[in-house]
Design a protein around this motif. Structure first.
Motif, PDB file in Angstrom:
ATOM      1  N   PRO A   9     110.398   3.190 -99.417  1.00 56.71           N
ATOM      2  CA  PRO A   9     108.999   3.562 -99.649  1.00 56.71           C
ATOM      3  C   PRO A   9     108.101   2.399-100.057  1.00 56.71           C
ATOM      4  O   PRO A   9     106.891   2.452 -99.803  1.00 56.71           O
ATOM      5  CB  PRO A   9     109.100   4.609-100.764  1.00 56.71           C
ATOM      6  N   TYR A  10     108.649   1.343-100.666  1.00 61.04           N
ATOM      7  CA  TYR A  10     107.786   0.176-100.918  1.00 61.04           C
ATOM      8  C   TYR A  10     108.014  -0.926 -99.875  1.00 61.04           C
ATOM      9  O   TYR A  10     107.100  -1.692 -99.561  1.00 61.04           O
ATOM     10  CB  TYR A  10     107.954  -0.370-102.340  1.00 61.04           C
ATOM     11  N   ARG A  11     109.223  -1.007 -99.320  1.00 62.64           N
ATOM     12  CA  ARG A  11     109.481  -2.065 -98.341  1.00 62.64           C
ATOM     13  C   ARG A  11     108.747  -1.799 -97.022  1.00 62.64           C
ATOM     14  O   ARG A  11     108.189  -2.718 -96.412  1.00 62.64           O
ATOM     15  CB  ARG A  11     110.993  -2.200 -98.087  1.00 62.64           C
ATOM     16  N   PHE A  12     108.753  -0.544 -96.564  1.00 66.08           N
ATOM     17  CA  PHE A  12     108.147  -0.225 -95.272  1.00 66.08           C
ATOM     18  C   PHE A  12     106.664  -0.576 -95.211  1.00 66.08           C
ATOM     19  O   PHE A  12     106.239  -1.279 -94.277  1.00 66.08           O
ATOM     20  CB  PHE A  12     108.368   1.244 -94.926  1.00 66.08           C
ATOM     21  N   SER A  42     109.532   2.919 -87.682  1.00 64.69           N
ATOM     22  CA  SER A  42     110.151   3.204 -88.976  1.00 64.69           C
ATOM     23  C   SER A  42     111.561   3.730 -88.744  1.00 64.69           C
ATOM     24  O   SER A  42     111.796   4.545 -87.853  1.00 64.69           O
ATOM     25  CB  SER A  42     109.332   4.245 -89.740  1.00 64.69           C
ATOM     26  N   THR A  43     112.495   3.304 -89.590  1.00 61.97           N
ATOM     27  CA  THR A  43     113.877   3.791 -89.459  1.00 61.97           C
ATOM     28  C   THR A  43     114.149   4.974 -90.373  1.00 61.97           C
ATOM     29  O   THR A  43     115.298   5.408 -90.505  1.00 61.97           O
ATOM     30  CB  THR A  43     114.884   2.669 -89.769  1.00 61.97           C
ATOM     31  N   ALA A  44     113.108   5.487 -90.999  1.00 60.05           N
ATOM     32  CA  ALA A  44     113.269   6.654 -91.873  1.00 60.05           C
ATOM     33  C   ALA A  44     111.988   7.471 -91.835  1.00 60.05           C
ATOM     34  O   ALA A  44     110.892   6.945 -91.637  1.00 60.05           O
ATOM     35  CB  ALA A  44     113.579   6.234 -93.306  1.00 60.05           C
ATOM     36  N   TYR A  45     112.172   8.773 -92.055  1.00 58.30           N
ATOM     37  CA  TYR A  45     111.034   9.683 -92.192  1.00 58.30           C
ATOM     38  C   TYR A  45     111.324  10.662 -93.328  1.00 58.30           C
ATOM     39  O   TYR A  45     110.854  10.475 -94.445  1.00 58.30           O
ATOM     40  CB  TYR A  45     110.765  10.396 -90.864  1.00 58.30           C
ATOM     41  N   ASN A  55     114.375  11.581-102.909  1.00 58.76           N
ATOM     42  CA  ASN A  55     113.318  12.581-102.813  1.00 58.76           C
ATOM     43  C   ASN A  55     112.041  11.919-102.318  1.00 58.76           C
ATOM     44  O   ASN A  55     111.038  11.886-103.012  1.00 58.76           O
ATOM     45  CB  ASN A  55     113.093  13.256-104.169  1.00 58.76           C
ATOM     46  N   TRP A  56     112.107  11.360-101.123  1.00 59.35           N
ATOM     47  CA  TRP A  56     110.918  10.716-100.568  1.00 59.35           C
ATOM     48  C   TRP A  56     110.863  10.919 -99.051  1.00 59.35           C
ATOM     49  O   TRP A  56     111.875  11.135 -98.393  1.00 59.35           O
ATOM     50  CB  TRP A  56     110.878   9.233-100.904  1.00 59.35           C
ATOM     51  N   THR A  57     109.666  10.850 -98.542  1.00 60.08           N
ATOM     52  CA  THR A  57     109.428  10.790 -97.105  1.00 60.08           C
ATOM     53  C   THR A  57     108.523   9.591 -96.843  1.00 60.08           C
ATOM     54  O   THR A  57     107.824   9.110 -97.745  1.00 60.08           O
ATOM     55  CB  THR A  57     108.747  12.056 -96.560  1.00 60.08           C
ATOM     56  N   ILE A  58     108.560   9.101 -95.623  1.00 57.98           N
ATOM     57  CA  ILE A  58     107.711   7.976 -95.229  1.00 57.98           C
ATOM     58  C   ILE A  58     106.465   8.525 -94.547  1.00 57.98           C
ATOM     59  O   ILE A  58     106.558   9.368 -93.647  1.00 57.98           O
ATOM     60  CB  ILE A  58     108.462   7.022 -94.289  1.00 57.98           C
ATOM     61  N   ASP A  59     105.311   8.074 -94.995  1.00 57.46           N
ATOM     62  CA  ASP A  59     104.061   8.414 -94.315  1.00 57.46           C
ATOM     63  C   ASP A  59     103.974   7.550 -93.052  1.00 57.46           C
ATOM     64  O   ASP A  59     103.749   6.338 -93.128  1.00 57.46           O
ATOM     65  CB  ASP A  59     102.867   8.152 -95.232  1.00 57.46           C
TER      66      ASP A  59
END
Length: 543
Positions: free
Chosen positions: A256-259, A277-280, A289-293
């Protein structure tokens, strides 16, 4: 091959006139091919001497138990000591590229009719530690200067297949390069959860590292890294349109901070490149407990090694995905997928690979499930832009992961294309330019699955039909225009668990459909046909 003469008064290599190299049987010593590399003036005892030659082999050995031998005339070197490094033997390569790809393996890729290459791999880019990751600038330049590294999967990487070789691969096959860059996460020998992440205040180093890599790929020769690429033999810049930021970063709590740091840094320098992005929303499976915007215009790479039923259930997952997830103008890359195990009651894949559940070789069942997944993607071309099976290759002398698309050994005679390879090939060879609407008046998807496209250049309609049931299913097709001819290709077998393997490499392959009725006249627009059980078919209607 590099050779160094040892220093000392007892050395006698000044009399050396040449080094003999040969291909010979390890069992009988019979020599299949040999030549002598001349050496004039002896060998240096201060620096390595580079020796090379071409061995012309006009015979076929009866087996693979052979060696590459380096020998001397004993009378010339009696009492001498020599040190060797970087001994390399290459067969003819794909398109005769120096330090290129093994011909049969590259041909297996090329014959799939691919459109892009994702490189340099998944976990490979992250490394077991920050210092042991795939460092791109350690993979360029002369081979003798490329320091190898311990790979993530238990074997050593020589870095002989480096960044420039990957780029030349895309050039030789006319592929779109999809370059994955290091995102600041290394795996700590799979010490999940987490691994080692660059701290937020050091992410600028990661951004600059990626920018340097892109300058090597795309910079003109007036730039530092562009000039380095030119010095490596390729003055013309490559064009990179897709950049993936890491690999499976949902294993970490720090994306969440690196992306956003990496995304914004690269987007500022290259605003027209699509960043992936490699994650959502996968982090929940790892206890986060996070999602990528996902920014508009970006892409999401999703990986799935699952049971057959998963891929059937995902068939309609891409329908209206952008609207349902509120990700307007975000597209999807199916970056890694395969049927990994049989279905079990829990619905959870056991990655410890129990023999009763794991699928070591792609089966017909695997190909059917994966192809249903791909039809779901093909129905939604505005959402799913790319897909690629993984892993692509496995050396059967030292496999680390199964199943794989293509298996091989040292002998090209053992190169085996899996059933999944043939299903991929079948679907890829009939690729329309536009999807067509299909209205079904009877029945619904499952166990029959379909998608229709039109190739406007050849004026042909392709109907891809999969039957995942064990019964023949009657199918009637009414086109909104007449067709003048029809042909079809089918992949099927009575054994749903059948697979291709060494000495049985073509057990399950596509064949022409012999049961299609010929059109009665040029006014025909209807087809009635029974779709065979457990089959993947492509029908081509010539308009």
């Amino acid at each position: 091959m590099y050779v160094l003469g040892a220093s000392g008064v007892r050395q006698n290599y000044g009399n050396l006139t040449g080094v003999n190299v040969s291909l010979r049987s390890n069992a009988t010593g019979k020599i299949w091919a040999t030549t002598k590399i001349p050496v004039s003036g002896g060998l240096s005892d201060f620096d390595y001497t580079y020796l090379s030659t071409t061995l012309v082999n006009n015979v076929s050995a009866p087996d693979v138990n052979n060696v590459f031998a380096v020998t001397f005339d004993a009378a010339e070197v009696n009492g001498s000591t020599f040190y060797f490094d970087l001994i390399s033997l290459f067969p003819e390569t794909f398109k005769n590229r120096p330090n290129g790809l093994r011909k049969d393996l590259a041909q297996a890729v090329y014959d799939l009719k691919p459109t892009f290459l994702r490189f340099p791999g998944g976990n490979n880019i992250e490394g077991n530690s920050v210092s042991d990751r795939w460092i791109w600038n350690n993979t360029i330049g002369p081979l003798k200067d490329r320091k190898g590294r311990v790979g993530d999967w238990g074997y050593y990487n020589t870095n002989g297949l480096g960044l420039l070789e990957f780029l030349q691969w895309t050039e030789d096959m006319s592929l779109e390069p999809l370059l994955a860059v290091y995102s600041g996460l290394s795996l700590d020998i799979f010490g999940y959860p987490g691994g080692t992440s660059y701290p937020e205040n050091r992410m600028g180093d990661v951004v600059q590292y990626a920018l340097d890599e892109l300058e090597y790929c795309m910079g003109n020769i007036s730039t530092y890294w562009g000039a380095r690429r030119a010095a490596d033999g390729h003055p013309e810049p490559f064009q990179i349109n897709y950049i993936e930021l890491g690999n499976e970063d949902w294993f970490s709590g720090t994306y969440p901070y690196r992306f956003p740091i990496l995304y914004n840094g690269l987007k500022a320098a290259y605003p027209n490149i699509t960043l992936i992005s490699t994650a959502y929303n996968e982090s929940f499976s790892q206890g986060y407990n996070w999602t990528i915007d996902l920014p508009e215009g970006s892409m999401w790479d999703t990986h799935n090694y699952q049971e057959p039923s998963f891929f059937l259930e995902e068939f309609n997952n891409f329908d209206n995905w952008q609207e349902q997830t509120e990700n307007p103008n975000v597209t999807i890359l199916l970056g890694e997928y395969s049927v990994y195990s049989v279905d079990n009651p829990s619905g959870i894949v056991n990655y410890s690979n129990p023999a009763s559940e794991h699928v070591p070789y792609p089966r017909l069942l695997s190909a059917i499930a994966e192809s249903v997944y791909l039809l779901g993607a093909e129905r939604n071309p505005n959402t799913v832009k790319m897909s690629c099976y993984a892993p692509s290759f496995a050396n059967l002398n030292a496999p680390n992961w199964t199943p794989n698309l293509v298996d091989f050994t040292a002998s090209p005679l053992n190169t085996t294309k899996s059933v999944s390879w043939y299903s991929q090939s079948l679907l890829a060879h009939y690729r329309g330019t536009e999807t067509l609407p299909v209205t079904n008046t009877r029945g619904d998807f499952n166990p029959l699955w379909w998608v229709a496209t039109i190739d406007t250049s050849s004026n042909a309609v392709y109907l891809k039909v999969i039957n995942s049931d064990n019964n023949t299913i009657p199918l009637t097709v009414d086109l909104d225009t007449n067709y003048t001819g029809i042909n079809g290709t089918i992949l099927t077998n009575p054994n749903l668990d059948g697979s291709n393997y060494i000495d049985n490499e073509t057990a399950i392959i596509p064949v022409p459909i012999s049961t299609l009725p010929s059109p009665d006249s040029s006014n025909t627009s209807t087809l009635s046909w029974g779709v065979p059980p457990y089959s993947i078919s492509v029908l081509q209607f010539d308009l």
